[in-house]
Design a protein around this motif. Structure first.
Motif, PDB file in Angstrom:
ATOM      1  N   PHE A   1       0.721  -1.387   0.235  1.00  0.00           N
ATOM      2  CA  PHE A   1      -0.269  -0.096   0.236  1.00  0.00           C
ATOM      3  C   PHE A   1       0.747   1.169   0.182  1.00  0.00           C
ATOM      4  O   PHE A   1       0.449   2.175  -0.497  1.00  0.00           O
ATOM      5  N   GLU A   2       1.986   0.717  -0.203  1.00  0.00           N
ATOM      6  CA  GLU A   2       3.046   2.196   0.238  1.00  0.00           C
ATOM      7  C   GLU A   2       3.945   2.710  -1.026  1.00  0.00           C
ATOM      8  O   GLU A   2       3.967   3.415  -1.412  1.00  0.00           O
ATOM      9  N   LEU A   3       4.168   1.323  -1.650  1.00  0.00           N
ATOM     10  CA  LEU A   3       4.630   1.469  -2.600  1.00  0.00           C
ATOM     11  C   LEU A   3       4.327   0.017  -3.429  1.00  0.00           C
ATOM     12  O   LEU A   3       4.868  -0.996  -3.015  1.00  0.00           O
ATOM     13  N   THR A   4       4.871   0.500  -4.647  1.00  0.00           N
ATOM     14  CA  THR A   4       4.539  -0.826  -5.552  1.00  0.00           C
ATOM     15  C   THR A   4       6.010  -0.615  -6.372  1.00  0.00           C
ATOM     16  O   THR A   4       6.676   0.668  -7.183  1.00  0.00           O
ATOM     17  N   THR A   5       6.393  -1.422  -6.744  1.00  0.00           N
ATOM     18  CA  THR A   5       8.121  -1.450  -7.718  1.00  0.00           C
ATOM     19  C   THR A   5       7.208  -2.451  -8.988  1.00  0.00           C
ATOM     20  O   THR A   5       6.998  -3.286  -9.343  1.00  0.00           O
ATOM     21  N   TYR A   6       8.056  -1.881 -10.788  1.00  0.00           N
ATOM     22  CA  TYR A   6       7.664  -2.512 -11.465  1.00  0.00           C
ATOM     23  C   TYR A   6       8.068  -3.845 -12.320  1.00  0.00           C
ATOM     24  O   TYR A   6       9.663  -3.581 -11.593  1.00  0.00           O
ATOM     25  N   ASN A   7       7.616  -4.388 -12.955  1.00  0.00           N
ATOM     26  CA  ASN A   7       8.024  -5.269 -13.417  1.00  0.00           C
ATOM     27  C   ASN A   7       9.640  -5.727 -14.595  1.00  0.00           C
ATOM     28  O   ASN A   7       9.720  -3.788 -15.235  1.00  0.00           O
ATOM     29  N   ASP A   8      10.749  -5.888 -14.807  1.00  0.00           N
ATOM     30  CA  ASP A   8      11.819  -5.599 -15.923  1.00  0.00           C
ATOM     31  C   ASP A   8      10.870  -6.199 -17.451  1.00  0.00           C
ATOM     32  O   ASP A   8       9.504  -6.433 -17.579  1.00  0.00           O
ATOM     33  N   LEU A   9      11.275  -5.382 -18.742  1.00  0.00           N
ATOM     34  CA  LEU A   9      10.462  -5.908 -19.505  1.00  0.00           C
ATOM     35  C   LEU A   9      11.125  -6.962 -20.126  1.00  0.00           C
ATOM     36  O   LEU A   9      11.603  -7.932 -20.057  1.00  0.00           O
ATOM     37  N   PRO A  10       9.678  -7.762 -21.128  1.00  0.00           N
ATOM     38  CA  PRO A  10       9.058  -6.971 -21.425  1.00  0.00           C
ATOM     39  C   PRO A  10       7.331  -7.268 -20.703  1.00  0.00           C
ATOM     40  O   PRO A  10       6.691  -6.268 -21.097  1.00  0.00           O
ATOM     41  N   TYR A  11       8.147  -7.083 -19.700  1.00  0.00           N
ATOM     42  CA  TYR A  11       6.539  -7.313 -19.286  1.00  0.00           C
ATOM     43  C   TYR A  11       5.398  -6.288 -18.145  1.00  0.00           C
ATOM     44  O   TYR A  11       5.062  -5.919 -18.316  1.00  0.00           O
ATOM     45  N   LYS A  12       6.883  -5.280 -17.876  1.00  0.00           N
ATOM     46  CA  LYS A  12       6.383  -3.908 -17.903  1.00  0.00           C
ATOM     47  C   LYS A  12       5.427  -3.600 -18.692  1.00  0.00           C
ATOM     48  O   LYS A  12       4.489  -2.908 -17.758  1.00  0.00           O
ATOM     49  N   TYR A  13       5.520  -3.877 -19.411  1.00  0.00           N
ATOM     50  CA  TYR A  13       3.541  -3.384 -20.358  1.00  0.00           C
ATOM     51  C   TYR A  13       3.220  -3.646 -20.955  1.00  0.00           C
ATOM     52  O   TYR A  13       2.073  -3.548 -21.974  1.00  0.00           O
ATOM     53  N   GLU A  14       3.260  -5.223 -19.341  1.00  0.00           N
ATOM     54  CA  GLU A  14       1.944  -6.111 -20.673  1.00  0.00           C
ATOM     55  C   GLU A  14       0.962  -6.613 -19.300  1.00  0.00           C
ATOM     56  O   GLU A  14       1.002  -7.652 -17.840  1.00  0.00           O
ATOM     57  N   ALA A  15       0.181  -5.248 -19.144  1.00  0.00           N
ATOM     58  CA  ALA A  15      -0.915  -5.637 -17.515  1.00  0.00           C
ATOM     59  C   ALA A  15      -1.313  -6.489 -17.564  1.00  0.00           C
ATOM     60  O   ALA A  15      -2.174  -7.185 -18.389  1.00  0.00           O
TER      61      ALA A  15
END
Length: 407
Positions: A262-276
């Motif tokens: 709830f405080e912070l989200t870190t994002y996935n590596d490529l290419p999955y960063k853009y495949e929600a």
């Protein structure tokens, strides 16, 4: 004419055996979407019949099989367009979503007030509207490379439009309305001299031309699967890795994350960063089957056949009194657009449909281009590997019948 090789290819497309309005179907609307070979249809059924499961998250057998097949398609696309690495291949719903992804991520981060974006006068609406929205939001300027009378771009005026305020050039490689093949490698090189990035709309080019994104040196390249014998709803955005890594995320949800609190989200590596979220798994898997179909014939052989059809159709159409071809570029793909001075394109299309001939009439989502030529739209016939000269003969006969009925 129909050769044994052509008959063997046509036999792979079950829809070509259907009748429309009591006539054998003649399908000349390939620039809108291509028909699908039996191998693609079977692969889609096979996924749903044998290993339908969500991907990347499950450890059970079906999930692992689906994940492997999904990622095999990503590798097939990497090879198909000559990308340096698989991480540069983002799966989307199609060309439109790929362009919007760049506009909403790279564009919102990098375009500032007073910056300029260049597009051409022959762009599809999907490569106009996202940039209009971005320019309105950022108080940037959208400028247009003019189209000459023969349906080619004015490279001289393009050169004059480029300067240090140019941040992006978004350009179609092949016009969906004219068939014109634009000199995108030259366009990209010229843009890079001013530090501008270049997005190439490859919706029409991917099926006809040999694509090598590294040789082109484009920054982004978007295309759709459904125009190259794959199902609808699957597309690809290629982007240079360093650009994709620096861009903000497009959509939030599952798969595009590493850790969520709830405080912070870190994002996935490529290419999955853009495949929600759950992607279009089935059609992505089957995209590889479609690319394998193209590979089995060979792009060179496909181009040879389609160019023969284009030359034959052009010569036959030019002999029809009162018919005018719109777009006379020397470099074209297998597409021809034409008009009659006193006959509306839709009227011709309706009569041809009654004869089982499917082609496209209207503005082809290029209303500014139609305005440039002073016409409401065109009649567009676009050819694929399964089309024949006999079908073109039927088209010519149908046009004569239309003229007689509408005059």
């Amino acid at each position: 004419m129909k050769t044994p090789e052509n008959n063997a290819i046509r036999a792979q497309f079950p829809i070509l055996s259907r009748q429309v309005n009591g006539k054998n179907l003649i399908y000349f609307d390939n620039a809108a979407t291509s028909q699908k070979p039996q191998s693609v249809i079977d692969a889609l059924s096979d996924y749903y019949s044998r290993y339908n499961a969500n991907i990347h998250r499950g450890i059970h057998t079906l999930a692992e099989e689906a994940t492997l097949a999904y990622e095999a398609s990503r590798h097939a696309v990497q090879e198909f367009i000559g990308a340096a690495m698989v991480e540069e291949i983002i799966f989307t719903r199609g060309t439109t979503e790929g362009i919007n992804l760049v506009a909403y991520t790279w564009g919102r981060k990098n375009i500032k007030a007073g910056d300029e974006i260049l597009i051409s006068g022959m762009e599809h609406h999907s490569n106009i509207v996202p940039w209009q929205i971005l320019c309105q939001e950022k108080n940037a300027v959208l400028k247009v490379i003019p189209v000459l009378d023969d349906g080619t771009l004015s490279m001289e005026q393009y050169r004059d439009l480029l300067h240090e305020r140019t941040k992006l050039v978004a350009i179609v490689q092949v016009s969906n309305a004219l068939g014109t093949v634009n000199p995108v490698k030259e366009i990209i090189s010229m843009a890079h001299q001013f530090g501008a990035k270049v997005l190439v709309d490859g919706a029409q080019s991917a099926v006809h031309l040999d694509i090598d994104v590294q040789d082109l040196d484009c920054d982004f390249f978007a295309f759709s699967g459904h125009k190259l014998y794959a199902p609808t709803g699957i597309g690809v955005l290629y982007g240079k890795k360093e650009l994709l890594e620096a861009m903000p995320v497009f959509q939030g949800g599952g798969e595009m994350i590493k850790e969520v609190s709830f405080e912070l989200t870190t994002y996935n590596d490529l290419p999955y960063k853009y495949e929600a979220g759950t992607p279009n798994i089935a059609d992505t898997i089957v995209l590889k089957t479609a690319l394998d179909f193209i590979k089995s014939i060979g792009k060179e052989q496909i181009r040879k056949h389609e160019n023969e059809l284009l030359d034959y159709a052009t010569s036959q159409l030019e002999s029809i009194p009162g018919l005018k071809i719109i777009g006379q570029a020397k470099e074209k793909v297998s597409l021809v657009s034409f008009v009659f001075e006193n006959i509306h394109p839709h009227d011709v299309g309706i009569i041809l449909d009654q004869q089982g001939i499917a082609l496209r009439t209207g503005h082809h989502c290029t209303q500014p281009l139609m305005k440039r030529f002073g016409i409401p739209g065109t009649i567009r016939a676009s050819f694929a590997i399964y089309n024949t000269k006999e079908e073109i003969d039927s088209l010519i006969a149908g046009i004569y019948k239309s003229i007689k009925m509408l005059s």
